[in-house]
Design an enzyme around this catalytic site. Sequence first.
Site, PDB file in Angstrom:
ATOM      1  N   CYS A  80      -3.094   1.885   6.529  1.00  0.00           N
ATOM      2  CA  CYS A  80      -3.285   1.340   7.881  1.00  0.00           C
ATOM      3  C   CYS A  80      -3.943   2.398   8.754  1.00  0.00           C
ATOM      4  O   CYS A  80      -4.891   2.118   9.479  1.00  0.00           O
ATOM      5  CB  CYS A  80      -1.965   0.879   8.456  1.00  0.00           C
ATOM      6  SG  CYS A  80      -0.716   2.145   8.489  1.00  0.00           S
TER       7      CYS A  80
ATOM      8  N   GLU B 209       4.016  -3.871  12.730  1.00  0.00           N
ATOM      9  CA  GLU B 209       3.032  -2.814  12.437  1.00  0.00           C
ATOM     10  C   GLU B 209       1.923  -3.465  11.626  1.00  0.00           C
ATOM     11  O   GLU B 209       2.100  -3.735  10.437  1.00  0.00           O
ATOM     12  CB  GLU B 209       3.691  -1.674  11.643  1.00  0.00           C
ATOM     13  CG  GLU B 209       4.851  -0.989  12.342  1.00  0.00           C
ATOM     14  CD  GLU B 209       4.427  -0.137  13.531  1.00  0.00           C
ATOM     15  OE1 GLU B 209       3.204  -0.003  13.782  1.00  0.00           O
ATOM     16  OE2 GLU B 209       5.313   0.386  14.214  1.00  0.00           O
TER      17      GLU B 209
ATOM     18  N   ASN C 114       0.808  -1.233   0.000  1.00  0.00           N
ATOM     19  CA  ASN C 114       0.000   0.000   0.000  1.00  0.00           C
ATOM     20  C   ASN C 114       0.835   1.274   0.000  1.00  0.00           C
ATOM     21  O   ASN C 114       0.515   2.230  -0.694  1.00  0.00           O
ATOM     22  CB  ASN C 114      -1.053  -0.009   1.114  1.00  0.00           C
ATOM     23  CG  ASN C 114      -0.469  -0.172   2.490  1.00  0.00           C
ATOM     24  OD1 ASN C 114       0.670  -0.597   2.653  1.00  0.00           O
ATOM     25  ND2 ASN C 114      -1.250   0.167   3.492  1.00  0.00           N
TER      26      ASN C 114
ATOM     27  N   GLU D   7       7.796   2.773  15.348  1.00  0.00           N
ATOM     28  CA  GLU D   7       8.546   3.376  14.255  1.00  0.00           C
ATOM     29  C   GLU D   7       8.387   4.883  14.409  1.00  0.00           C
ATOM     30  O   GLU D   7       7.532   5.345  15.159  1.00  0.00           O
ATOM     31  CB  GLU D   7       8.020   2.896  12.906  1.00  0.00           C
ATOM     32  CG  GLU D   7       8.214   1.399  12.735  1.00  0.00           C
ATOM     33  CD  GLU D   7       7.956   0.878  11.342  1.00  0.00           C
ATOM     34  OE1 GLU D   7       7.144   1.487  10.610  1.00  0.00           O
ATOM     35  OE2 GLU D   7       8.561  -0.146  10.989  1.00  0.00           O
TER      36      GLU D   7
HETATM   37  P1  NAD Z   1       0.396  -9.133   4.082  1.00  0.00           P
HETATM   38  O1  NAD Z   1       0.598  -9.447   5.498  1.00  0.00           O
HETATM   39  O2  NAD Z   1      -0.319 -10.088   3.226  1.00  0.00           O
HETATM   40  O3  NAD Z   1       1.821  -8.891   3.359  1.00  0.00           O
HETATM   41  C1  NAD Z   1       2.761  -7.981   3.840  1.00  0.00           C
HETATM   42  C2  NAD Z   1       4.161  -8.457   3.478  1.00  0.00           C
HETATM   43  O4  NAD Z   1       4.420  -9.689   4.135  1.00  0.00           O
HETATM   44  C3  NAD Z   1       4.377  -8.721   2.002  1.00  0.00           C
HETATM   45  O5  NAD Z   1       5.693  -8.361   1.638  1.00  0.00           O
HETATM   46  C4  NAD Z   1       4.213 -10.237   1.917  1.00  0.00           C
HETATM   47  O6  NAD Z   1       4.868 -10.799   0.807  1.00  0.00           O
HETATM   48  C5  NAD Z   1       4.863 -10.650   3.211  1.00  0.00           C
HETATM   49  N1  NAD Z   1       4.454 -11.973   3.700  1.00  0.00           N
HETATM   50  C6  NAD Z   1       3.267 -12.609   3.511  1.00  0.00           C
HETATM   51  N2  NAD Z   1       3.269 -13.809   4.124  1.00  0.00           N
HETATM   52  C7  NAD Z   1       4.480 -13.924   4.720  1.00  0.00           C
HETATM   53  C8  NAD Z   1       5.080 -14.933   5.517  1.00  0.00           C
HETATM   54  N3  NAD Z   1       4.441 -16.061   5.805  1.00  0.00           N
HETATM   55  N4  NAD Z   1       6.333 -14.722   5.989  1.00  0.00           N
HETATM   56  C9  NAD Z   1       6.996 -13.579   5.713  1.00  0.00           C
HETATM   57  N5  NAD Z   1       6.476 -12.585   4.946  1.00  0.00           N
HETATM   58  C10 NAD Z   1       5.234 -12.765   4.466  1.00  0.00           C
HETATM   59  O7  NAD Z   1      -0.283  -7.713   4.101  1.00  0.00           O
HETATM   60  P2  NAD Z   1      -1.079  -6.990   2.928  1.00  0.00           P
HETATM   61  O8  NAD Z   1      -2.451  -7.495   2.895  1.00  0.00           O
HETATM   62  O9  NAD Z   1      -0.267  -7.058   1.700  1.00  0.00           O
HETATM   63  O10 NAD Z   1      -1.048  -5.481   3.493  1.00  0.00           O
HETATM   64  C11 NAD Z   1      -2.137  -4.862   4.045  1.00  0.00           C
HETATM   65  C12 NAD Z   1      -2.106  -4.921   5.554  1.00  0.00           C
HETATM   66  O11 NAD Z   1      -1.002  -4.177   6.074  1.00  0.00           O
HETATM   67  C13 NAD Z   1      -3.329  -4.278   6.186  1.00  0.00           C
HETATM   68  O12 NAD Z   1      -3.801  -5.066   7.236  1.00  0.00           O
HETATM   69  C14 NAD Z   1      -2.801  -2.949   6.736  1.00  0.00           C
HETATM   70  O13 NAD Z   1      -3.549  -2.406   7.774  1.00  0.00           O
HETATM   71  C15 NAD Z   1      -1.438  -3.345   7.136  1.00  0.00           C
HETATM   72  N6  NAD Z   1      -0.596  -2.149   7.274  1.00  0.00           N
HETATM   73  C16 NAD Z   1      -0.197  -1.767   8.528  1.00  0.00           C
HETATM   74  C17 NAD Z   1       0.577  -0.615   8.689  1.00  0.00           C
HETATM   75  C18 NAD Z   1       1.036  -0.163  10.056  1.00  0.00           C
HETATM   76  O14 NAD Z   1       1.949   0.652  10.114  1.00  0.00           O
HETATM   77  N7  NAD Z   1       0.482  -0.652  11.133  1.00  0.00           N
HETATM   78  C19 NAD Z   1       0.922   0.132   7.575  1.00  0.00           C
HETATM   79  C20 NAD Z   1       0.472  -0.275   6.318  1.00  0.00           C
HETATM   80  C21 NAD Z   1      -0.277  -1.440   6.180  1.00  0.00           C
END
Ligand code: NAD
Length: 488
Positions: free
Chosen positions: A287, A253, A155, A465
């Site tokens: 997020c 996060e 995102n 962070e």
């Molecule tokens: P996701 O968890 O599917 O993927 C995030 C990252 O993790 C990607 O690079 C993915 O390839 C990797 N990943 C996936 N499975 C993994 C595993 N088993 N081991 C290691 N890495 C793995 O998240 P998404 O759906 O792509 O992103 C959206 C989510 O992120 C939403 O829930 C959003 O709220 C959250 N988000 C949080 C923040 C924050 O600062 N708190 C900021 C932005 C987004």
Amino acid sequence: MSATETTVELGAFIAGSAEPLSDPVQEIRDPATQRVVGRVTASAAEDIDRAVRAAHDAFAGWSARGVAERGEMVGRAAHAIRAAVDELAPLLTAEQGKPLREAQIELNKAAETLEHYAGLAKELRGAFVFGLDPGVSGQVLRRPLGVVGAIVPWNFPTTLLANKLGPALVAGNTVVAKPADTTPLTTLRLAAIMHDAGLPAGVFNVTAGRGADAGEALVTHPLVRKVGFTGSTPTGRRIMALAAADNKRLTLELGGSDPMIVLEDADLDRAASAASMGRFFNCGQACLAVKRLYLAESVADEVIEAVVQKARRLTVGRGAEPGVQLGPLHSERQRDALEDQLRRTLERGGEVLTGGGRPDNSELSDGWFHEPTIVLEPPQDSPMASEEVFGPALPIWRVRDLDQAIDYANASPFGLGSSVWTSRLDAAADAAERLDCGYTWINSATKVYDELPFGGVKASGFGKEHGSEAFDYYTDQKAVVVRTARRD
Ligand code: NAD
């Protein structure tokens, strides 16, 4: 030729070298058109191992430099990113889908965060304690951890990485980043640009690839000492379990469902604008976003009308086209998830005030578009209230008073951000104390400052962070006891 017309081909960036594309290859598609805009090497365990070893080899030299020198190098790299915004923004729009203007904002923010940590370099301090015993003093040293794995979602691929890179690099760690498998292009270019600006080989490496193979290989690599992760709550939990085997340090996060509470004495115009901006920026895929809106009964109709009008006026279209305010969702999976969540919610109740479906525009039928949507009063235990809404849809509720708003707000499993809108200092202070989350805005929303620590509670994760506090998560504090005189 612009990034939206060409197909970029990039291998991993390891040890200062932009490697050629190699098998297995992953295609990257524009969410607005489904056109292939890039091909990258989908790294797995072997590439991850090379990248981690390169970072490990670079660690001794990097951590031995003076902290001011590291800060200066990170600052120069940030300057190079700013200089490359015109090249990078179309690439970010092409792979992510966001409007070009938002891509420029994101890249400048990534540079700003790196500049912030470059500026803090000279302030990185330990501690000294006099007189622990007669003739005995204590030191608290800050030592870098070693190789950091940085895993980020699609995102905000560059700002979420900069949040980790800034404190990690300035504190003396080296980094292997794994962007989301659908948004690796800008990050791979970023690594090359930062290296060309003087960042030594191996200090910052990038490998593209899927979470299940590249991500897990990075988390479980024995030479990785810490994982900085931003992404969904289920993936965060999986990473926590994997990291436990090796006692790795973690910052998580995760997801959020930020409430915005508007009381009867708020500046209603500003609140309505913030709700619209906070919900629809980045097509609602942030997020920190306004994900639940609670309105005091006496002002609810006025705010609802204003927010609905703003949603209707948004220009929906391809991010690369001028004037577009709302691009597509990032992927078919994201749009399916939003549509499914809306359907499950409306089966339980609630009224769609605007939007609710795909835009009626055949020119957009190839992309993952969805109308800006407002839903009034879905049940409090329906999916839009209890789950994270990661798209351009805003549920709104009327509330009796601040107490009821806070009860609803805190009922969520998430605890990332929140905002309260009022002209009464006591109500604002009361809400800020009682809202169960990591960040509360009073009469503003969603803007994150590099100066303040940011991070969630509950299902939104842990660790900070931003702020000088981020250094605590990228250093060990080591105690040293020094006997300087014999007085016993
Ligand atoms: P996701 O968890 O599917 O993927 C995030 C990252 O993790 C990607 O690079 C993915 O390839 C990797 N990943 C996936 N499975 C993994 C595993 N088993 N081991 C290691 N890495 C793995 O998240 P998404 O759906 O792509 O992103 C959206 C989510 O992120 C939403 O829930 C959003 O709220 C959250 N988000 C949080 C923040 C924050 O600062 N708190 C900021 C932005 C987004």
